[in-house]
Design a protein around this motif. Structure first.
Motif, PDB file in Angstrom:
ATOM      1  N   GLN A 123      27.818 -27.779 -23.676  1.00  0.00           N
ATOM      2  CA  GLN A 123      26.566 -27.681 -24.572  1.00  0.00           C
ATOM      3  C   GLN A 123      27.094 -28.728 -25.815  1.00  0.00           C
ATOM      4  O   GLN A 123      28.010 -29.419 -26.141  1.00  0.00           O
ATOM      5  CB  GLN A 123      26.765 -26.538 -25.370  1.00  0.00           C
ATOM      6  CG  GLN A 123      27.497 -25.967 -26.330  1.00  0.00           C
ATOM      7  CD  GLN A 123      27.383 -24.764 -27.169  1.00  0.00           C
ATOM      8  OE1 GLN A 123      26.360 -24.389 -27.080  1.00  0.00           O
ATOM      9  NE2 GLN A 123      28.100 -24.361 -27.754  1.00  0.00           N
ATOM     10  N   ARG A 124      25.851 -29.191 -26.483  1.00  0.00           N
ATOM     11  CA  ARG A 124      26.083 -30.001 -27.580  1.00  0.00           C
ATOM     12  C   ARG A 124      24.829 -29.721 -28.482  1.00  0.00           C
ATOM     13  O   ARG A 124      23.893 -29.358 -28.066  1.00  0.00           O
ATOM     14  CB  ARG A 124      26.146 -31.542 -27.150  1.00  0.00           C
ATOM     15  CG  ARG A 124      24.978 -31.947 -26.635  1.00  0.00           C
ATOM     16  CD  ARG A 124      24.812 -33.402 -25.986  1.00  0.00           C
ATOM     17  NE  ARG A 124      23.555 -33.991 -25.343  1.00  0.00           N
ATOM     18  CZ  ARG A 124      23.015 -35.221 -25.560  1.00  0.00           C
ATOM     19  NH1 ARG A 124      23.326 -35.552 -26.888  1.00  0.00           N
ATOM     20  NH2 ARG A 124      21.980 -35.416 -24.982  1.00  0.00           N
ATOM     21  N   LEU A 125      24.961 -30.206 -29.846  1.00  0.00           N
ATOM     22  CA  LEU A 125      23.833 -30.141 -30.823  1.00  0.00           C
ATOM     23  C   LEU A 125      23.137 -31.305 -30.770  1.00  0.00           C
ATOM     24  O   LEU A 125      23.470 -32.369 -31.150  1.00  0.00           O
ATOM     25  CB  LEU A 125      24.249 -29.453 -32.095  1.00  0.00           C
ATOM     26  CG  LEU A 125      23.588 -29.273 -33.128  1.00  0.00           C
ATOM     27  CD1 LEU A 125      22.368 -27.967 -33.036  1.00  0.00           C
ATOM     28  CD2 LEU A 125      24.289 -29.054 -34.609  1.00  0.00           C
ATOM     29  N   ILE A 126      21.810 -31.248 -30.701  1.00  0.00           N
ATOM     30  CA  ILE A 126      20.967 -32.338 -30.822  1.00  0.00           C
ATOM     31  C   ILE A 126      20.681 -32.798 -32.221  1.00  0.00           C
ATOM     32  O   ILE A 126      19.891 -31.791 -32.845  1.00  0.00           O
ATOM     33  CB  ILE A 126      19.519 -32.163 -30.005  1.00  0.00           C
ATOM     34  CG1 ILE A 126      19.900 -31.870 -28.350  1.00  0.00           C
ATOM     35  CG2 ILE A 126      18.925 -33.369 -30.155  1.00  0.00           C
ATOM     36  CD1 ILE A 126      20.674 -32.834 -27.936  1.00  0.00           C
ATOM     37  N   GLU A 127      21.156 -33.803 -32.843  1.00  0.00           N
ATOM     38  CA  GLU A 127      21.151 -33.974 -34.182  1.00  0.00           C
ATOM     39  C   GLU A 127      20.007 -35.201 -34.557  1.00  0.00           C
ATOM     40  O   GLU A 127      19.655 -35.284 -35.689  1.00  0.00           O
ATOM     41  CB  GLU A 127      22.237 -34.489 -34.861  1.00  0.00           C
ATOM     42  CG  GLU A 127      23.547 -33.264 -34.522  1.00  0.00           C
ATOM     43  CD  GLU A 127      24.746 -33.778 -34.994  1.00  0.00           C
ATOM     44  OE1 GLU A 127      25.290 -33.263 -36.090  1.00  0.00           O
ATOM     45  OE2 GLU A 127      25.603 -34.495 -34.405  1.00  0.00           O
ATOM     46  N   SER A 128      19.480 -35.864 -33.348  1.00  0.00           N
ATOM     47  CA  SER A 128      18.612 -36.693 -33.507  1.00  0.00           C
ATOM     48  C   SER A 128      17.731 -37.017 -32.420  1.00  0.00           C
ATOM     49  O   SER A 128      18.006 -36.169 -31.290  1.00  0.00           O
ATOM     50  CB  SER A 128      19.200 -38.166 -34.007  1.00  0.00           C
ATOM     51  OG  SER A 128      19.723 -38.723 -32.570  1.00  0.00           O
TER      52      SER A 128
END
Length: 277
Positions: A123-128
């Motif tokens: 998982q990863r956080l979408i920051e843009s």
């Protein structure tokens, strides 16, 4: 005059009789020549067929391994994008900080693959809005966590196993679009095994341990890298079975020697985790 005519008639009759006597002999010579030509033609055809068959076998023996290498290279690029971005934005790269994802946490799945195989959740956080596509080609909204689950499943149109990626996202309302069959990243994957590079309790040196053991026993140990080992097989088949056995450094459970017409291959890839927990 009459005598001359009778003489000519007699000579003509003699020529016809001679031709009639030679005709069977000529027929025999023609049949012999035809038979010889047929035998020579059959030999030439057999030689041409043997050459064609050997050429096809040679082409297949070169093309099938090349296809496996190309598929492996393409898979390396796909996995590289998923793994290097895992953990971005301050979230746990394997989703262990969210109990809602517990069903998809890294673990071995019984009966999956030709030998025991693992699933891996990233998982990863979408920051843009840049590089925000998931493994199924869908955009993930900014501020949501993008989830990718790598696992093996049976192909829908062949007896082979395939490496698939099921993607979804989690936001304030929960987790969505997870739990389906996903898309196939690579066909003909018989087994997949994940290893984590981490220092175990009482051992200051990092070593490779299976991902489920790290998750269940060594979560407090920092993980520095991730390695995958795949056992792959070709979709096309050769003309005859070939004996194959896994290399000695194969990381997954033991693979018994096999004799199959499909080409077998093992592949290993290693990554440094840029966003290690």
């Amino acid at each position: 005059m009459v005598a001359a005519a009778m003489s000519c008639l007699a000579l003509g009759s003699s020529g016809v009789a001679t031709a009639a006597r030679l005709r069977p002999s000529q027929r025999g010579i023609a049949i012999a020549e035809w038979a010889m030509a047929a035998v020579l033609g059959a030999l030439v055809l057999a030689a041409a067929m043997a050459w064609l068959q050997s050429s096809v076998v040679l082409a297949m023996s070169q093309r099938v391994p090349a296809q496996l290498q190309e598929s492996s290279y393409w898979l390396t690029q796909r996995l590289d994008q998923l793994i290097t971005n895992a953990g971005a934005g301050g979230v746990h790269p394997f989703g262990l900080d969210d109990p809602a994802l517990a069903a998809w946490w890294p673990k071995a799945l019984p009966g999956t693959g030709r030998v025991a195989s693992d699933q891996l959740l990233l998982q990863r956080l979408i920051e843009s809005d840049k590089n925000d596509f998931d493994c199924e080609g869908r955009r993930t909204a900014v501020g949501a966590r993008q989830i990718s689950r790598l696992f093996l499943r049976k192909e829908s149109v062949s007896p082979l196993w395939a490496l698939a990626c099921d993607s979804g996202y989690c936001d304030d309302s929960g987790c969505h679009a997870l739990g389906d069959a996903g898309i196939v990243l690579m066909s003909g994957v018989n087994a997949i095994s994940w290893r984590a590079l981490a220092a175990t309790e009482g051992d200051s040196a990092a070593r490779w341990i299976d991902i489920e053991s790290w998750r269940t026993q060594q979560q407090t140990a920092a993980i520095a890298g991730l390695r995958v080992a795949l056992w792959t097989t070709s979709e096309d088949q050769l003309s005859r079975a070939r004996r194959w056995q896994a290399p000695e450094n194969w990381l997954a459970p033991t693979i018994a020697p096999v004799a199959e017409r499909r080409v077998q291959h093992t592949l290993e890839m290693t990554w440094e985790l840029s966003h290690a927990p």
